[in-house]
Design a protein around this motif. Structure first.
Motif, mmCIF file in Angstrom:
data_model
loop_
_atom_site.group_PDB
_atom_site.id
_atom_site.type_symbol
_atom_site.label_atom_id
_atom_site.label_comp_id
_atom_site.label_asym_id
_atom_site.label_seq_id
_atom_site.Cartn_x
_atom_site.Cartn_y
_atom_site.Cartn_z
ATOM 1 N N ILE A 118 0.773 -1.054 0.064
ATOM 2 C CA ILE A 118 0.142 0.009 -0.201
ATOM 3 C C ILE A 118 0.854 1.179 -0.193
ATOM 4 N N ASP A 119 0.785 1.832 -0.993
ATOM 5 C CA ASP A 119 1.750 3.043 -1.248
ATOM 6 C C ASP A 119 0.898 4.346 -0.620
ATOM 7 N N LEU A 120 1.123 4.829 0.463
ATOM 8 C CA LEU A 120 0.710 5.808 1.013
ATOM 9 C C LEU A 120 0.739 7.366 0.443
ATOM 10 N N ASP A 121 1.865 7.311 -0.512
ATOM 11 C CA ASP A 121 1.803 8.436 -1.304
ATOM 12 C C ASP A 121 0.621 8.602 -2.274
ATOM 13 N N ARG A 122 0.121 7.359 -2.712
ATOM 14 C CA ARG A 122 -0.813 7.343 -3.384
ATOM 15 C C ARG A 122 -2.448 7.359 -3.032
ATOM 16 N N CYS A 123 -2.359 7.002 -1.649
ATOM 17 C CA CYS A 123 -3.646 6.846 -1.056
ATOM 18 C C CYS A 123 -4.184 8.331 -0.764
ATOM 19 N N ILE A 124 -5.451 8.448 -1.231
ATOM 20 C CA ILE A 124 -6.253 9.788 -1.048
ATOM 21 C C ILE A 124 -7.069 10.055 0.022
ATOM 22 N N GLY A 125 -7.406 8.635 0.577
ATOM 23 C CA GLY A 125 -8.314 8.738 1.722
ATOM 24 C C GLY A 125 -9.716 8.853 1.441
ATOM 25 N N CYS A 126 -10.072 8.196 0.271
ATOM 26 C CA CYS A 126 -11.339 8.083 -0.467
ATOM 27 C C CYS A 126 -12.237 7.350 0.267
ATOM 28 N N ARG A 127 -11.656 5.947 0.827
ATOM 29 C CA ARG A 127 -12.250 5.006 1.363
ATOM 30 C C ARG A 127 -13.099 4.083 0.319
ATOM 31 N N THR A 128 -12.760 4.319 -0.891
ATOM 32 C CA THR A 128 -13.399 3.362 -1.888
ATOM 33 C C THR A 128 -13.100 1.985 -1.434
ATOM 34 N N PRO A 162 3.906 -9.340 9.104
ATOM 35 C CA PRO A 162 2.821 -9.215 8.016
ATOM 36 C C PRO A 162 2.953 -9.245 6.775
ATOM 37 N N ASN A 163 2.117 -9.567 5.801
ATOM 38 C CA ASN A 163 2.353 -9.778 4.462
ATOM 39 C C ASN A 163 1.740 -8.630 3.695
ATOM 40 N N VAL A 164 1.245 -7.523 4.410
ATOM 41 C CA VAL A 164 0.998 -6.243 3.663
ATOM 42 C C VAL A 164 2.245 -5.305 4.398
ATOM 43 N N PHE A 165 2.401 -4.573 3.248
ATOM 44 C CA PHE A 165 3.707 -3.821 3.212
ATOM 45 C C PHE A 165 3.169 -2.364 2.723
ATOM 46 N N TYR A 166 3.804 -1.293 3.504
ATOM 47 C CA TYR A 166 3.421 0.087 3.491
ATOM 48 C C TYR A 166 4.762 0.688 2.785
ATOM 49 N N LEU A 167 4.240 1.748 1.767
ATOM 50 C CA LEU A 167 5.580 2.592 1.330
ATOM 51 C C LEU A 167 5.119 3.942 2.129
ATOM 52 N N ALA A 168 6.204 4.630 2.737
ATOM 53 C CA ALA A 168 6.022 5.703 3.285
ATOM 54 C C ALA A 168 5.642 6.829 2.395
ATOM 55 N N SER A 169 4.695 7.697 2.777
ATOM 56 C CA SER A 169 4.540 8.784 1.953
ATOM 57 C C SER A 169 5.551 10.093 1.963
ATOM 58 N N HIS A 170 5.862 10.537 0.739
ATOM 59 C CA HIS A 170 6.857 11.834 0.878
ATOM 60 C C HIS A 170 6.258 12.720 1.823
ATOM 61 N N PRO A 200 9.964 -0.576 2.208
ATOM 62 C CA PRO A 200 8.560 -1.009 2.689
ATOM 63 C C PRO A 200 8.521 -1.231 4.267
ATOM 64 N N PHE A 201 7.625 -0.629 5.034
ATOM 65 C CA PHE A 201 7.615 -1.009 6.284
ATOM 66 C C PHE A 201 6.168 -1.780 6.425
ATOM 67 N N THR A 202 6.178 -2.296 7.915
ATOM 68 C CA THR A 202 5.016 -3.210 8.166
ATOM 69 C C THR A 202 4.600 -2.297 9.451
ATOM 70 N N LEU A 203 3.249 -2.899 9.873
ATOM 71 C CA LEU A 203 2.521 -2.464 11.010
ATOM 72 C C LEU A 203 3.069 -3.213 12.321
ATOM 73 N N GLY A 204 3.081 -2.719 13.404
ATOM 74 C CA GLY A 204 2.827 -3.405 14.777
ATOM 75 C C GLY A 204 4.012 -4.169 14.642
ATOM 76 N N ASP A 205 5.312 -3.923 14.596
ATOM 77 C CA ASP A 205 6.322 -4.405 14.626
ATOM 78 C C ASP A 205 6.721 -5.100 15.787
ATOM 79 N N GLU A 206 6.206 -4.442 16.968
ATOM 80 C CA GLU A 206 6.627 -4.781 18.206
ATOM 81 C C GLU A 206 5.698 -6.292 18.630
ATOM 82 N N TYR A 207 4.850 -6.538 17.690
ATOM 83 C CA TYR A 207 4.221 -7.903 18.077
ATOM 84 C C TYR A 207 4.764 -9.090 17.178
ATOM 85 N N HIS A 208 5.608 -8.833 16.403
ATOM 86 C CA HIS A 208 6.745 -9.881 15.728
ATOM 87 C C HIS A 208 5.626 -10.933 15.126
ATOM 88 N N THR A 209 4.778 -10.188 14.071
ATOM 89 C CA THR A 209 3.659 -11.281 13.426
ATOM 90 C C THR A 209 4.281 -11.339 11.932
#
Lengths: 414, 241
Positions: free
Chosen positions: B7-17, B216-224, B205-214
């Motif tokens: 999920i590229d946060l640079d491209r997410c416009i928050g439309c919730r589609t 994840p296979n959903v990766f995020y790309l930081a927004s500029h 790319p980074f993942t969420l909740g790294d402190e839980y050592h799970t």
């Protein structure tokens, strides 16, 4: 059947019927429709009642095992009572778990698809093992088998295992900082000692035989003749008072250590837990203060075997443990687990909302916490496991007494 | 094969589609959301946060992270929650779920959704109930992992649209995203869309909740970093001074 046993049985039957009505209401609206739970607050008062009862069950068995292990023959009638209530309370706890399931129709999957990595699976295994061993122990007691001590010890080991597994069920859930602590399994064990000894203390204080004896007597010497069991009932009060007081002391130390760990943790999740503790301060204070007051009473008046004071202390302890079981849930579920960092920065910005799943009920699609209040039908349903426990205790007491002491009912038990 | 999503946060416009399409395509009952999008740093939507005296607003979509070491799968006593050996996707068998909610309790991402009460379809204008969602049951190796009419009292969550991906299609949220912020594919395939996208960016790319050592296979790309001065606050500061 003795009058006191009959009363317990009747109260149990009434609660069971009332609880079944509450559960029926819940089922009729769709499973768990009539509850205050959400996708944020996933376990409610039924699970608190489960933990409450399982603590009393395992704890009562630990009292019974302790009496057999220490060779206190004068306290053996108490051991029988304790073992009976141990089995009854764990049976009630089992009913609580079943009543809380959303899809009971799939329960066979617990057998054909049991996941041995799941703490809940081990909880069910430990509970089943406990029930089997407790039944064997009670049969041995009723028949006055020479192997009773062996079965009492094995049932005691099962009680310890049950409480440790119970604690692990919570402590292995890293998503909840309130639970994810190594103290949890140890404290579950301590709470069982507190609960079981408080329940037995209350029963000993309320015992009709003891009332007839008048003023409390000093504990008798070990290996007293079984014919003098009446004095054992009085001695039981002071013995249990000491037992309960030390157990409360251990539990309070562990509870405060748990709090210290959360304070020292310093993470946003731990901060969330502290916020919830502050929001539910009266309930949290009840959890700590009521047993602390009871402990003070038991260390003072309890040592002398004062029945009214001991009974009051037992009631205070049980109220404190009920608060403790509820406070197992609030700080765990109402403290968010997922905090985000603003991407590309070191800044942790805040918790991330969860879909409540209860939009139609509260107009709240997403949220961070739920001010959980049990729904009326949910509260009513909680009486079901309590009723089962009381009714089972009455029936088991009657059966064991009849088998163990035919023709000598009055002198047989507490 | 290891299905994953970027999920590229640079491209997410928050439309919730993505959230709406997900709900629609997977026939999610009232109150259930497999997919949700919030503004990082605030429980409200569309609110900026102040960082180093500047305002920044970033939308973060979250659904099941399909963890390699999924705590929900470990916690499930009946193996109703399982990892599909072929794709690495975490799925739930509705016919094995006993509704104990242990899995949701174990999940640090809050993505599991329980059916409280009788699952009911969404209500349209004039209180009309309309049919929506993929119309047929879908079974993965015999496990019922999707049903348009949801059984009572079971847990549900994102399946990476198993009924679509099993036919070689992308999940509905990826197809529907107007900003192409979601990229799906096989992480083990060097020529897959996700590998091509992740390999082609200079952002880690980074993942969420790294402190839980799970894992994840959903990766995020930081927004500029997109930020702006906060003129209102500056004005307030000057006024206060």
């Amino acid at each position: 059947m003795e009058k006191s046993t009959r009363i317990v049985g009747i109260v149990g039957a009434v609660l069971l019927v009332a609880g079944a009505v509450g559960w029926g209401i819940q089922l009729s609206g769709g499973l768990l429709a009539h509850s205050g739970m959400t996708n944020i607050f996933l376990w409610g008062v039924m699970i608190a009642m489960f933990a409450f009862l399982v603590g009393f069950g395992a704890g009562s068995q630990l009292v019974a095992s302790a009496i057999w292990l220490t060779g206190r023959e004068d306290l053996r009638p108490l051991a029988r009572t304790a073992a009976t209530w141990g089995l009854a309370c764990v049976a009630g706890a089992g009913v609580a778990i079943l009543a809380d399931l959303g899809a009971l129709r799939n329960i066979l999957a617990m057998i054909v698809g049991l996941n041995l990595r799941s703490p809940l699976a081990w909880d069910m295994i430990a509970m089943t093992a406990f029930i089997v061993l407790a039944v064997i122990e009670l049969v041995a007691m009723a028949r006055q088998s020479p192997r009773t001590q062996l079965w009492a010890v094995l049932a005691g080991v099962a009680a310890v295992a049950l409480q440790v597994v119970e604690g692990l069920l919570f402590s292995t859930q890293n998503a909840h900082s309130w639970w994810a602590t190594p103290i949890m399994p140890v404290d579950f064990l301590a709470v069982a000692f507190v609960s079981g000894s408080a329940l037995m203390l209350l029963i000993a204080c309320m015992s009709g035989r003891l009332r007839k004896e008048g003023a409390a007597e000093a504990p008798r010497a070990d290996h007293a003749a079984p014919a003098e069991e009446g004095a054992g009932a009085a001695g039981a009060v002071s013995w249990l008072a000491r037992f309960c007081a030390w157990a409360i002391a251990a539990h309070l130390v562990l509870a405060l250590a748990d709090l210290a760990l959360v304070v020292a943790e310093g993470t946003p999740q731990a901060g969330g837990v502290l916020d919830v503790l502050s929001a539910y301060a009266p309930l949290y204070a009840s959890e700590l203060v009521l047993p602390a007051v009871a402990m003070a009473i038991l260390f003072s008046a309890g040592r002398k075997g004062s029945r009214p004071w001991c009974a009051a202390a037992a009631v205070l302890t049980m109220a404190g443990i009920l608060a403790h079981r509820m406070m197992l849930l609030y700080p765990a579920y109402n403290a968010p687990s997922l905090y985000l960092q603003l991407s590309g920065t070191p800044y942790t910005t805040g918790p991330y909302p969860i879909s409540t799943g209860r939009y139609l009920d509260w107009d709240a699609t997403f949220g961070l916490a739920t001010a959980y209040v049990p729904a009326p039908a949910e509260l009513l349903a909680t009486l079901l496991p309590v009723g089962v426990a009381l009714l089972a205790a009455a029936v088991l007491t009657w059966m064991v007494r009849r088998a163990a002491c035919p023709g000598a009912h009055a002198n047989c038990d507490l | 094969m290891r299905y994953a999503m970027a999920i590229d946060l640079d491209r997410c416009i928050g439309c919730r589609t993505c959230a709406v399409v997900c709900k629609n395509f997977n026939a999610q009952p009232q109150g259930i959301w497999w997919n949700r999008v919030f503004t990082s740093g605030t429980p409200e939507y569309d609110v900026a946060v102040k960082v180093d005296g500047q305002l920044r607003m970033e939308f973060v979509p979250i659904s099941c992270q399909h963890c390699t070491d999924a705590p929900c799968v470990t916690a499930c006593p009946t193996q109703a929650s399982y990892v599909d050996a072929d794709t690495g996707t975490v799925l739930i068998d509705y016919e094995r779920c006993i509704g104990c909610r242990m899995c949701a309790s174990a999940c640090p991402y809050g993505v599991r959704q329980y059916n409280w009460g009788k699952p009911a379809k969404m209500v349209g204008l004039g209180d009309t109930v309309y049919e929506y969602g993929y119309p047929r049951d879908y079974r993965d190796d015999g496990h019922l992992v999707y049903a348009p009419e949801r059984p009572e009292g079971v847990m549900e969550k994102c399946t990476f649209c198993a009924q679509l991906t099993s036919q070689g299609e992308d999940p509905a949220c990826c197809t529907a995203c107007p900003g192409n912020a979601r990229i799906f594919g096989d992480l083990d395939d060097a020529s897959s869309a996700i590998r091509t996208y992740l390999d082609g960016t200079d952002r880690e790319p980074f993942t969420l909740g790294d402190e839980y050592h799970t894992e994840p296979n959903v990766f995020y790309l930081a927004s500029h970093e997109v930020s702006q001065e906060n003129p209102l606050e500056d004005a307030a500061d000057e006024k206060g001074a």
